[in-house]
Design an enzyme around this catalytic site. Structure first.
Site, mmCIF file in Angstrom:
data_model
loop_
_atom_site.group_PDB
_atom_site.id
_atom_site.type_symbol
_atom_site.label_atom_id
_atom_site.label_comp_id
_atom_site.label_asym_id
_atom_site.label_seq_id
_atom_site.Cartn_x
_atom_site.Cartn_y
_atom_site.Cartn_z
ATOM 1 N N GLY A 130 -89.774 -19.252 -90.396
ATOM 2 C CA GLY A 130 -90.301 -19.063 -92.080
ATOM 3 C C GLY A 130 -89.255 -18.556 -92.971
ATOM 4 N N SER A 132 -87.265 -20.777 -95.604
ATOM 5 C CA SER A 132 -87.566 -21.543 -97.012
ATOM 6 C C SER A 132 -88.719 -21.168 -97.638
ATOM 7 C CB SER A 132 -87.357 -23.140 -96.907
ATOM 8 O OG SER A 132 -86.267 -23.401 -96.044
ATOM 9 N N GLU A 248 -78.935 -22.374 -84.599
ATOM 10 C CA GLU A 248 -79.691 -23.387 -85.352
ATOM 11 C C GLU A 248 -78.661 -24.547 -85.569
ATOM 12 O OE1 GLU A 248 -82.339 -22.487 -88.378
ATOM 13 O OE2 GLU A 248 -82.493 -24.570 -89.016
HETATM 14 C C1 LIG Z 1 -86.841 -32.138 -91.925
HETATM 15 C C2 LIG Z 1 -86.808 -30.658 -92.487
HETATM 16 C C3 LIG Z 1 -87.244 -29.589 -91.773
HETATM 17 C C4 LIG Z 1 -87.313 -28.372 -92.045
HETATM 18 N N1 LIG Z 1 -87.786 -27.418 -91.438
HETATM 19 C C5 LIG Z 1 -87.416 -25.972 -92.066
HETATM 20 C C6 LIG Z 1 -88.028 -24.953 -91.318
HETATM 21 O O1 LIG Z 1 -88.761 -25.198 -89.998
HETATM 22 N N2 LIG Z 1 -88.142 -23.672 -91.764
HETATM 23 C C7 LIG Z 1 -87.418 -23.444 -93.150
HETATM 24 O O2 LIG Z 1 -87.440 -22.309 -93.455
HETATM 25 N N3 LIG Z 1 -87.016 -24.617 -93.713
HETATM 26 C C8 LIG Z 1 -87.251 -25.640 -93.152
HETATM 27 N N4 LIG Z 1 -86.614 -26.800 -93.960
HETATM 28 C C9 LIG Z 1 -86.081 -26.571 -95.337
HETATM 29 C C10 LIG Z 1 -84.617 -26.551 -95.623
HETATM 30 O O3 LIG Z 1 -83.828 -25.783 -94.792
HETATM 31 C C11 LIG Z 1 -84.330 -26.602 -97.186
HETATM 32 O O4 LIG Z 1 -84.851 -27.886 -97.693
HETATM 33 C C12 LIG Z 1 -82.620 -26.556 -97.393
HETATM 34 O O5 LIG Z 1 -82.295 -25.406 -97.073
HETATM 35 C C13 LIG Z 1 -82.544 -26.864 -99.021
HETATM 36 O O6 LIG Z 1 -83.491 -26.080 -99.808
HETATM 37 P P1 LIG Z 1 -84.254 -26.839 -100.954
HETATM 38 O O7 LIG Z 1 -85.030 -27.920 -100.466
HETATM 39 O O8 LIG Z 1 -84.968 -25.678 -101.513
HETATM 40 O O9 LIG Z 1 -83.313 -27.525 -101.841
HETATM 41 P P2 LIG Z 1 -82.262 -26.652 -102.893
HETATM 42 O O10 LIG Z 1 -81.739 -25.571 -102.455
HETATM 43 O O11 LIG Z 1 -83.077 -26.777 -104.201
HETATM 44 O O12 LIG Z 1 -81.139 -27.821 -103.140
HETATM 45 C C14 LIG Z 1 -81.074 -28.990 -103.708
HETATM 46 C C15 LIG Z 1 -79.834 -29.772 -103.902
HETATM 47 O O13 LIG Z 1 -78.837 -28.818 -104.601
HETATM 48 C C16 LIG Z 1 -77.804 -28.549 -103.771
HETATM 49 N N5 LIG Z 1 -77.285 -27.322 -103.864
HETATM 50 C C17 LIG Z 1 -77.855 -25.927 -103.998
HETATM 51 N N6 LIG Z 1 -77.366 -25.028 -104.163
HETATM 52 C C18 LIG Z 1 -76.039 -25.487 -104.090
HETATM 53 C C19 LIG Z 1 -74.708 -24.600 -104.337
HETATM 54 N N7 LIG Z 1 -74.747 -23.369 -104.379
HETATM 55 N N8 LIG Z 1 -73.688 -25.511 -104.386
HETATM 56 C C20 LIG Z 1 -73.793 -26.949 -104.404
HETATM 57 N N9 LIG Z 1 -75.020 -27.591 -104.138
HETATM 58 C C21 LIG Z 1 -75.993 -26.887 -104.073
HETATM 59 C C22 LIG Z 1 -78.305 -29.014 -102.278
HETATM 60 O O14 LIG Z 1 -77.284 -29.040 -101.530
HETATM 61 C C23 LIG Z 1 -79.221 -29.845 -102.489
HETATM 62 O O15 LIG Z 1 -78.578 -31.012 -102.352
HETATM 63 C C24 LIG Z 1 -86.511 -28.244 -93.529
HETATM 64 C C25 LIG Z 1 -86.227 -29.051 -94.245
HETATM 65 C C26 LIG Z 1 -86.243 -30.611 -93.711
HETATM 66 C C27 LIG Z 1 -85.702 -31.664 -94.610
#
Ligand SMILES: Cc1cc2nc3c(=O)[nH]c(=O)nc-3n(C[C@H](O)[C@H](O)[C@H](O)COP(=O)(O)OP(=O)(O)OC[C@H]3O[C@@H](n4cnc5c(N)ncnc54)[C@H](O)[C@@H]3O)c2cc1C
Length: 383
Positions: A130, A132, A248
């Site tokens: 938990g 994101s 991880e």
């Molecule tokens: C299949 C899958 C399984 C997952 N399982 C889990 C889970 O079990 N538990 C959990 O907690 N999360 C999980 N996640 C979530 C995952 O960790 C997040 O999707 C990821 O960290 C990106 O966060 P976000 O989706 O909020 O995108 P954002 O953070 O909004 O990012 C959107 C885009 O902006 C870019 N970006 C953001 N900040 C920056 C920066 N500072 N510099 C340059 N580029 C940037 C990112 O690289 C991305 O391309 C999972 C995701 C997927 C796809």
């Protein structure tokens, strides 16, 4: 800074595990179609996990006193490599085995270890991560889910998202704000173990592009947690979560997500009297890159074995590993497209379709490519 990584070979005792695991898996995945095996660490099968647990192959690195195998991370590397190569459905126990159990062992109390670890090892307690939240993915330090102290423990309010297998797990280790507000960033964060059967928790699965529902939205509405839900020290959540991410991000699953597809394609090439030069060159390129990445992953394992927390090195493995994992379906599709009239085995076509549809997520889950590259740049003193 990467001079901390030394070329490491898997020890003979670890390699000795390969043959029995391979023999078990040959039976376990017999008849399973390749597009199903390609799901592997997204493939949930509680019965398979319990069968693995009965052989002592969950919690391999945990102390025997807690039902673990008392082995090192190299033995686990061999086990995991074989599971992924075979495309075994490992998702049920995957997160507990990879990171929740070592995390509880490292930061939890002896009572927490005694309560959770034996059930994890038997394949009876599954965990999810938990971290994101809506608006807090890459920017994890901005989490808003809050744990407030009560007379008997904690009250939890907030929401998590993308939580893999929350709907099929018994527990979540959640990163929460236990003091201050989102503006306080890393300060005031803690981790709690949440029993997902408690009142006030709503879990909604989300379907992905391939039609699978493996990740979820999780809502906490006045959830009452006991005092011992806290894991580690209050306010130390950021340090703890960072060390969890090294487990991880560095494992073989960050290299092998497309390996079942690769195997199916190689099997197809072997049936051809004269595979094209371009296909042979591609096979060589992919296998050479995979060999180097595997060595890198083994070397990061060596650092973890020494008790280090190689977060930057793990970021490097994940970034390069997912780049290869994403290259494989695209390159195989191109290679097959060079000869559009050649008959294509149905299993290969279905596997390619599945892997190509989920490949974009490889560089999102576990931390995005851009975020990892930022960490690597910081590790090199460039930021
Ligand atoms: C299949 C899958 C399984 C997952 N399982 C889990 C889970 O079990 N538990 C959990 O907690 N999360 C999980 N996640 C979530 C995952 O960790 C997040 O999707 C990821 O960290 C990106 O966060 P976000 O989706 O909020 O995108 P954002 O953070 O909004 O990012 C959107 C885009 O902006 C870019 N970006 C953001 N900040 C920056 C920066 N500072 N510099 C340059 N580029 C940037 C990112 O690289 C991305 O391309 C999972 C995701 C997927 C796809």
């Amino acid at each position: 800074m990467f001079d901390s990584l030394t070329l490491t070979r898997l020890p003979a005792e670890a390699e000795a595990l390969r043959a029995p695991v391979r023999a078990f898996l040959a039976e376990a995945v017999r008849g399973m179609p390749p597009e199903q095996r390609a799901r592997s660490w997204s493939g949930f099968d509680a019965e398979f996990s319990r069968a693995l647990g009965a052989r002592g192959w969950i919690g391999l690195t945990l102390p025997t006193a807690y039902g673990g195998g008392g082995r090192d991370l190299f033995a686990r590397f061999v086990l995991v490599e074989e599971l992924l190569r075979a495309g075994a459905p490992v998702a049920a126990h995957w997160i507990a085995d990879r990171q929740s159990a070592p995390h509880i062992l490292k930061f939890g109390t002896p009572a927490q270890a005694a309560f959770y670890l034996p059930r994890i090892c038997r394949g009876e307690a599954f965990f999810c991560i938990g971290m994101s939240e809506p608006g807090s993915g890459s920017d994890l330090a901005s989490v808003r889910t809050r744990a407030r102290r009560t007379a008997t423990g904690w009250q939890l309010e907030g929401q998590k998202i993308w939580t893999t297998n929350a709907h099929r797990s018994q527990y979540m280790i959640a990163l929460v704000r236990s003091s201050g507000d989102a503006g306080d960033r890393q300060k005031g964060l803690s981790q709690v173990i949440v029993d997902l059967s408690l009142p006030g928790i709503t879990i909604r699965p989300i379907a992905d592009l391939a039609g699978d529902s493996h990740f979820c939205e999780v809502f906490f509405d006045g959830v009452q947690l006991a005092e011992d839900a806290l894991i580690g020290a209050e306010g130390d959540g950021w340090n703890q979560v960072t060390s969890e991410l090294a487990y991880e991000r560095s494992g073989p699953e960050r290299i092998y997500s497309s390996v079942v597809l690769l195997d199916e394609w190689l099997a197809h090439l072997r049936t051809q009297r004269e595979p094209s030069e371009a296909s042979l060159a591609l096979a060589g390129r992919v296998l050479a890159t995979m060999t180097v990445l595997r060595s890198l992953s083994v070397s990061v394992n060596a650092r973890l074995t020494e008790g280090a927390s190689p977060v930057v090195e793990a970021a490097l493995v994940k970034d390069m590993g997912t780049t290869l994992e994403q290259f494989i379906p695209a390159a195989i599709a191109d290679a097959l497209g060079d000869d559009p009239d050649a008959p294509l085995p149905e299993g290969l076509a279905r596997t390619l379709r599945y892997v190509a549809s989920v490949a974009p997520s490889f560089s999102l889950r576990g931390g995005t490519r851009e975020v990892l590259r930022g960490m690597i740049a910081r590790g090199l003193g460039l930021r």
